[in-house]
Write a protein that holds these residues in place. Structure first.
Motif, PDB file in Angstrom:
ATOM      1  N   UNK A 106       0.813  -1.216   0.000  1.00 34.76           N
ATOM      2  CA  UNK A 106       0.000   0.000   0.000  1.00 34.76           C
ATOM      3  C   UNK A 106       0.841   1.258   0.000  1.00 34.76           C
ATOM      4  N   UNK A 107       1.913   1.286   0.800  1.00 31.88           N
ATOM      5  CA  UNK A 107       2.802   2.458   0.817  1.00 31.88           C
ATOM      6  C   UNK A 107       3.492   2.628  -0.521  1.00 31.88           C
ATOM      7  N   UNK A 108       3.818   1.526  -1.190  1.00 27.87           N
ATOM      8  CA  UNK A 108       4.409   1.633  -2.522  1.00 27.87           C
ATOM      9  C   UNK A 108       3.422   2.245  -3.507  1.00 27.87           C
ATOM     10  N   UNK A 161      -8.648  -2.575  -3.417  1.00 21.95           N
ATOM     11  CA  UNK A 161      -7.579  -3.559  -3.293  1.00 21.95           C
ATOM     12  C   UNK A 161      -7.843  -4.497  -2.119  1.00 21.95           C
ATOM     13  N   UNK A 162      -8.166  -3.932  -0.958  1.00 22.16           N
ATOM     14  CA  UNK A 162      -8.414  -4.755   0.227  1.00 22.16           C
ATOM     15  C   UNK A 162      -9.671  -5.607   0.064  1.00 22.16           C
ATOM     16  N   UNK A 163     -10.692  -5.077  -0.602  1.00 22.41           N
ATOM     17  CA  UNK A 163     -11.915  -5.854  -0.851  1.00 22.41           C
ATOM     18  C   UNK A 163     -11.603  -7.056  -1.743  1.00 22.41           C
ATOM     19  N   UNK A 164     -10.799  -6.853  -2.781  1.00 30.27           N
ATOM     20  CA  UNK A 164     -10.405  -7.969  -3.661  1.00 30.27           C
ATOM     21  C   UNK A 164      -9.549  -8.975  -2.903  1.00 30.27           C
ATOM     22  N   UNK A 165      -8.654  -8.470  -2.059  1.00 32.76           N
ATOM     23  CA  UNK A 165      -7.800  -9.347  -1.246  1.00 32.76           C
ATOM     24  C   UNK A 165      -8.676 -10.215  -0.338  1.00 32.76           C
ATOM     25  N   UNK A 174      -9.980  -4.393   8.457  1.00 37.20           N
ATOM     26  CA  UNK A 174      -8.716  -4.565   7.752  1.00 37.20           C
ATOM     27  C   UNK A 174      -8.190  -3.223   7.255  1.00 37.20           C
ATOM     28  N   UNK A 175      -9.079  -2.397   6.675  1.00 35.23           N
ATOM     29  CA  UNK A 175      -8.661  -1.086   6.162  1.00 35.23           C
ATOM     30  C   UNK A 175      -8.019  -0.269   7.283  1.00 35.23           C
ATOM     31  N   UNK A 176      -8.669  -0.191   8.441  1.00 36.45           N
ATOM     32  CA  UNK A 176      -8.133   0.619   9.525  1.00 36.45           C
ATOM     33  C   UNK A 176      -6.874   0.010  10.139  1.00 36.45           C
ATOM     34  N   UNK A 177      -6.763  -1.306  10.163  1.00 32.56           N
ATOM     35  CA  UNK A 177      -5.544  -1.942  10.675  1.00 32.56           C
ATOM     36  C   UNK A 177      -4.359  -1.617   9.762  1.00 32.56           C
ATOM     37  N   UNK A 178      -4.574  -1.699   8.458  1.00 31.23           N
ATOM     38  CA  UNK A 178      -3.510  -1.372   7.504  1.00 31.23           C
ATOM     39  C   UNK A 178      -3.206   0.121   7.576  1.00 31.23           C
ATOM     40  N   UNK A 179      -4.248   0.947   7.627  1.00 29.83           N
ATOM     41  CA  UNK A 179      -4.079   2.395   7.708  1.00 29.83           C
ATOM     42  C   UNK A 179      -3.250   2.770   8.945  1.00 29.83           C
TER      43      UNK A 179
END
Length: 183
Positions: free
Chosen positions: A125-127, A142-146, A160-165
């Motif tokens: 994600x950072x990339x 991206x996360x929904x597809x994952x 998941x979104x907030x954990x990655x964020x």
């Protein structure tokens, strides 16, 4: 390769030894003739497309990379340095083929922990953020597809979104970087 993940075919393993102890290993692989790193693919190829086509191609790429990462994790493959330079894209007529390279950081286990999955999702994600072509909505896609492919996760998309964020914010603070917004 044994786990069904694409990586260039190994040709040779070179070893430099000091007093009989391996000090440096270099893995030589076959090339991917029309392949580009994910970073090069986005910068050189995707950005060169007309705006209307770019959106469809970008969404297709997001889906394919998310499915590839989910397949890695489902097969117990973890890449300790997952960046846009360590994934190679081979453009096909109506699709892309994705290869994993720089295998010295790859670990193969039966199961990938949530912490390691979050690390891979954050790194990638950072990339994407650095490429400044992907919006927050694209990251959600991206996360929904994952999650759709990974399936066995107990995380909701929101969790998941907030954990990655959160992990991304921590990493940016640690390295004293600003959050790069898309164009």
């Amino acid at each position: 390769q044994k786990k069904g993940m694409l990586t260039p075919q190994p040709v040779a393993l070179l070893s430099r030894r000091t007093h009989g102890i391996p000090r440096e290993l270099v893995l030589l692989t076959e090339g991917i003739p029309s392949g580009l790193s994910l970073r090069q693919y986005v910068r050189q190829w995707l950005e060169a497309q007309p705006q209307r086509e770019r959106m469809a191609l970008k969404r297709h790429l997001i889906r394919r990379v998310a499915e590839f990462l989910a397949a890695l994790h489902l097969n117990g493959v973890y890449h300790g340095d997952l960046t846009a330079n360590n994934m190679f894209i081979e453009p096909l007529e109506h699709d892309v083929r994705i290869y994993l390279i720089d295998l010295d950081s790859v670990r193969s286990t039966r199961w990938i922990s949530r912490r390691r999955r979050l690390k891979n999702l954050d790194e990638l994600g950072r990339n994407f953020l650095e490429l400044r072509l992907f919006s927050t909505a694209d990251r959600v896609r991206f996360l929904a597809c994952y999650l759709a492919r990974y399936g066995s996760s107990t995380d909701s998309l929101r969790t998941l979104f907030y954990a990655v964020w959160q992990r991304t914010q921590e990493r940016l603070r640690k390295h004293r970087q600003q959050f790069a917004h898309s164009r």
